[in-house]
Scaffold this active site. Structure first.
Site, PDB file in Angstrom:
ATOM      1  N   TYR A  70       0.815  -1.217   0.000  1.00 18.99           N
ATOM      2  CA  TYR A  70       0.000   0.000   0.000  1.00 18.99           C
ATOM      3  C   TYR A  70       0.849   1.269   0.000  1.00 18.99           C
ATOM      4  CZ  TYR A  70      -4.128  -2.816   0.169  1.00 18.99           C
ATOM      5  OH  TYR A  70      -5.114  -3.706  -0.176  1.00 18.99           O
ATOM      6  N   ARG A  73       1.436   1.931  -3.589  1.00 21.72           N
ATOM      7  CA  ARG A  73       0.220   2.435  -4.247  1.00 21.72           C
ATOM      8  C   ARG A  73      -0.077   3.869  -3.798  1.00 21.72           C
ATOM      9  NH1 ARG A  73      -1.762  -1.872  -6.992  1.00 21.72           N
ATOM     10  NH2 ARG A  73      -3.459  -0.667  -7.847  1.00 21.72           N
ATOM     11  N   GLN A 105     -14.667   1.813  -6.367  1.00 22.19           N
ATOM     12  CA  GLN A 105     -13.925   0.728  -5.715  1.00 22.19           C
ATOM     13  C   GLN A 105     -12.466   1.136  -5.578  1.00 22.19           C
ATOM     14  OE1 GLN A 105     -15.279  -3.246  -7.663  1.00 22.19           O
ATOM     15  NE2 GLN A 105     -15.774  -1.600  -9.066  1.00 22.19           N
ATOM     16  N   ASN A 106     -12.128   2.293  -6.153  1.00 25.76           N
ATOM     17  CA  ASN A 106     -10.721   2.713  -6.155  1.00 25.76           C
ATOM     18  C   ASN A 106     -10.340   3.344  -4.825  1.00 25.76           C
ATOM     19  OD1 ASN A 106     -10.783   1.847  -8.752  1.00 25.76           O
ATOM     20  ND2 ASN A 106     -10.891   3.882  -9.666  1.00 25.76           N
ATOM     21  N   HIS A 123     -14.309   0.666  -0.972  1.00 23.42           N
ATOM     22  CA  HIS A 123     -13.170  -0.164  -0.558  1.00 23.42           C
ATOM     23  C   HIS A 123     -12.154   0.622   0.269  1.00 23.42           C
ATOM     24  CE1 HIS A 123     -13.967  -3.320  -3.967  1.00 23.42           C
ATOM     25  NE2 HIS A 123     -14.812  -3.410  -2.968  1.00 23.42           N
ATOM     26  N   CYS A 134      -8.504  -0.323  18.263  1.00 19.60           N
ATOM     27  CA  CYS A 134      -9.608   0.470  18.830  1.00 19.60           C
ATOM     28  C   CYS A 134     -10.536   1.067  17.768  1.00 19.60           C
ATOM     29  CB  CYS A 134      -9.055   1.587  19.718  1.00 19.60           C
ATOM     30  SG  CYS A 134      -8.319   2.962  18.809  1.00 19.60           S
ATOM     31  N   CYS A 150      -1.047   3.877  17.146  1.00 20.96           N
ATOM     32  CA  CYS A 150      -2.331   4.572  16.997  1.00 20.96           C
ATOM     33  C   CYS A 150      -2.308   5.838  17.847  1.00 20.96           C
ATOM     34  CB  CYS A 150      -3.463   3.641  17.455  1.00 20.96           C
ATOM     35  SG  CYS A 150      -5.043   4.487  17.656  1.00 20.96           S
TER      36      CYS A 150
HETATM   37  P1  OAD Z   1      -9.834  -4.915 -12.316  1.00 23.31           P
HETATM   38  O1  OAD Z   1      -8.354  -4.856 -12.411  1.00 23.31           O
HETATM   39  O2  OAD Z   1     -10.456  -6.207 -11.893  1.00 23.31           O
HETATM   40  O3  OAD Z   1     -10.460  -4.542 -13.725  1.00 23.31           O
HETATM   41  C1  OAD Z   1     -10.049  -3.395 -14.428  1.00 23.31           C
HETATM   42  C2  OAD Z   1     -11.077  -3.108 -15.495  1.00 23.31           C
HETATM   43  O4  OAD Z   1     -10.739  -1.894 -16.123  1.00 23.31           O
HETATM   44  C3  OAD Z   1     -11.156  -4.179 -16.602  1.00 23.31           C
HETATM   45  O5  OAD Z   1     -12.510  -4.495 -16.843  1.00 23.31           O
HETATM   46  C4  OAD Z   1     -10.534  -3.476 -17.815  1.00 23.31           C
HETATM   47  O6  OAD Z   1     -11.107  -3.893 -19.046  1.00 23.31           O
HETATM   48  C5  OAD Z   1     -10.872  -2.025 -17.526  1.00 23.31           C
HETATM   49  N1  OAD Z   1      -9.936  -1.043 -18.125  1.00 23.31           N
HETATM   50  C6  OAD Z   1      -8.584  -1.078 -18.160  1.00 23.31           C
HETATM   51  N2  OAD Z   1      -8.086   0.006 -18.732  1.00 23.31           N
HETATM   52  C7  OAD Z   1      -9.150   0.783 -19.075  1.00 23.31           C
HETATM   53  C8  OAD Z   1      -9.294   2.048 -19.708  1.00 23.31           C
HETATM   54  N3  OAD Z   1      -8.236   2.773 -20.098  1.00 23.31           N
HETATM   55  N4  OAD Z   1     -10.537   2.521 -19.904  1.00 23.31           N
HETATM   56  C9  OAD Z   1     -11.632   1.809 -19.511  1.00 23.31           C
HETATM   57  N5  OAD Z   1     -11.560   0.614 -18.898  1.00 23.31           N
HETATM   58  C10 OAD Z   1     -10.330   0.107 -18.687  1.00 23.31           C
HETATM   59  O7  OAD Z   1     -10.298  -3.719 -11.355  1.00 23.31           O
HETATM   60  P2  OAD Z   1     -11.639  -3.541 -10.530  1.00 23.31           P
HETATM   61  O8  OAD Z   1     -12.819  -4.053 -11.278  1.00 23.31           O
HETATM   62  O9  OAD Z   1     -11.667  -2.138 -10.066  1.00 23.31           O
HETATM   63  O10 OAD Z   1     -10.520  -4.657  -4.348  1.00 23.31           O
HETATM   64  O11 OAD Z   1     -11.358  -4.483  -9.288  1.00 23.31           O
HETATM   65  C11 OAD Z   1     -12.316  -4.528  -8.265  1.00 23.31           C
HETATM   66  C12 OAD Z   1     -11.641  -4.751  -6.938  1.00 23.31           C
HETATM   67  O12 OAD Z   1     -10.767  -5.886  -7.004  1.00 23.31           O
HETATM   68  C13 OAD Z   1     -10.699  -3.645  -6.511  1.00 23.31           C
HETATM   69  O13 OAD Z   1     -11.347  -2.574  -5.890  1.00 23.31           O
HETATM   70  C14 OAD Z   1      -9.793  -4.333  -5.543  1.00 23.31           C
HETATM   71  C15 OAD Z   1      -9.507  -5.553  -6.397  1.00 23.31           C
HETATM   72  O14 OAD Z   1      -8.993  -6.624  -5.800  1.00 23.31           O
HETATM   73  C16 OAD Z   1      -9.874  -4.715  -3.182  1.00 23.31           C
HETATM   74  O15 OAD Z   1      -8.685  -4.455  -3.053  1.00 23.31           O
HETATM   75  C17 OAD Z   1     -10.744  -5.134  -2.042  1.00 23.31           C
END
Ligand code: OAD
Length: 247
Positions: A70, A73, A105-106, A123, A134, A150
């Site tokens: 993290y 990131r 979800q970002n 998320h 705590c 903390c």
């Molecule tokens: P993913 O990495 O699973 O999917 C990324 C999506 O973005 C795919 O469907 C791609 O086709 C699309 N994509 C990539 N580049 C793009 C662009 N330039 N324009 C439009 N679409 C594009 O990411 P998420 O679906 O966000 O959770 O993943 C969901 C969750 O899984 C995240 O929030 C995270 C992860 O594990 C946790 O960490 C709990």
């Protein structure tokens, strides 16, 4: 992608200018800002699958590894800039007469830095720290470590304020009513593989919303969308926003 008059009819343009718009965003909307997605290319980080780093069990087993993941990131997110898709969504919120709610979800803050206000981070966020002991929350430093304490209770159980696999997403009290009231639900750049977010399109459709997917590739839950537009977010999102605002 160009929206024709027929598209406008598909979009239900006569439904009071689409008062309630709910937008679900995923990693794809930030990809063109230089932030990697989770499931594309090899989907690995230092040979670990994201599912093996983003869990409470992984944190318990190796907190330094999870903090490192993290911290990287957080650093990348701080250096990234909102792209045309984030900026267009902020313009939509400012210019649309009805309600606009982003459910993301970002864990980056690019929506907020583009100017969006109604944003729910289901998320969590890289900008937050959480005490596992705590429950106290405070702004995360640029670099977190397993020796941090903390500020409220002094315990060394500090973690990023991120919702991991197996934990309950944030914001249900905002998300559920927003989906129920949505006239239009738009998913942008999400693979439709992680629940509950992957079920939102179907849920919104059942409650009467028109559903649109904007993605570089068809998602796993494509069947839940009435319309699918394939292309990069920085092109599709500004075009769609322009269409909505000029309706
Ligand atoms: P993913 O990495 O699973 O999917 C990324 C999506 O973005 C795919 O469907 C791609 O086709 C699309 N994509 C990539 N580049 C793009 C662009 N330039 N324009 C439009 N679409 C594009 O990411 P998420 O679906 O966000 O959770 O993943 C969901 C969750 O899984 C995240 O929030 C995270 C992860 O594990 C946790 O960490 C709990």
């Amino acid at each position: 992608m160009r929206y024709s008059k027929a598209d406008a009819e598909n979009l239900g343009a006569d439904r009071c200018l689409l008062q309630n718009i709910v937008i679900l965003t995923g990693a794809g909307i930030s990809a063109e800002s230089g932030l990697g997605t989770f499931r594309e290319s090899d989907g690995l980080w230092e040979h670990h699958r994201v599912e093996d780093v983003a869990t409470p069990e992984a944190f318990e087993a190796d907190p330094d590894l999870v903090h490192r993941f993290y911290n990287v990131r957080r650093d990348q997110s701080a250096k990234a800039r909102p792209n045309a898709a984030h900026i267009a969504l902020a313009r939509l919120e400012a210019g649309h007469p009805g309600r606009v709610r982003i459910i993301t979800q970002n864990v980056d803050d690019l929506h907020e830095r583009a100017g969006s206000r109604a944003v729910t981070h289901m998320h969590g966020a890289l900008s937050g720290a959480l005490c596992h002991g705590c429950g106290h929350r405070w702004p995360a430093p640029a670099v977190m470590s397993s020796t941090d304490t903390c500020p409220a209770c002094g315990a060394t159980q500090t973690r990023p304020d991120i919702v991991w696999f197996g934990e309950i997403p944030y914001g249900a009290e905002v998300i559920d009513p927003a989906l129920a009231a949505a006239d239009l639900f738009v998913a942008i750049g999400t693979s439709g593989q992680v629940y509950p977010a992957a079920a939102y399109a179907q849920h919104a459709a059942r409650m009467g919303a028109h559903t649109i997917e904007l993605n570089l590739a068809t998602s796993a839950n494509a069947r839940d969308f009435a319309e699918i537009h394939i292309g990069p977010a920085t092109e599709l999102v500004p075009e769609w926003v322009e269409h909505v605002l000029t309706e």
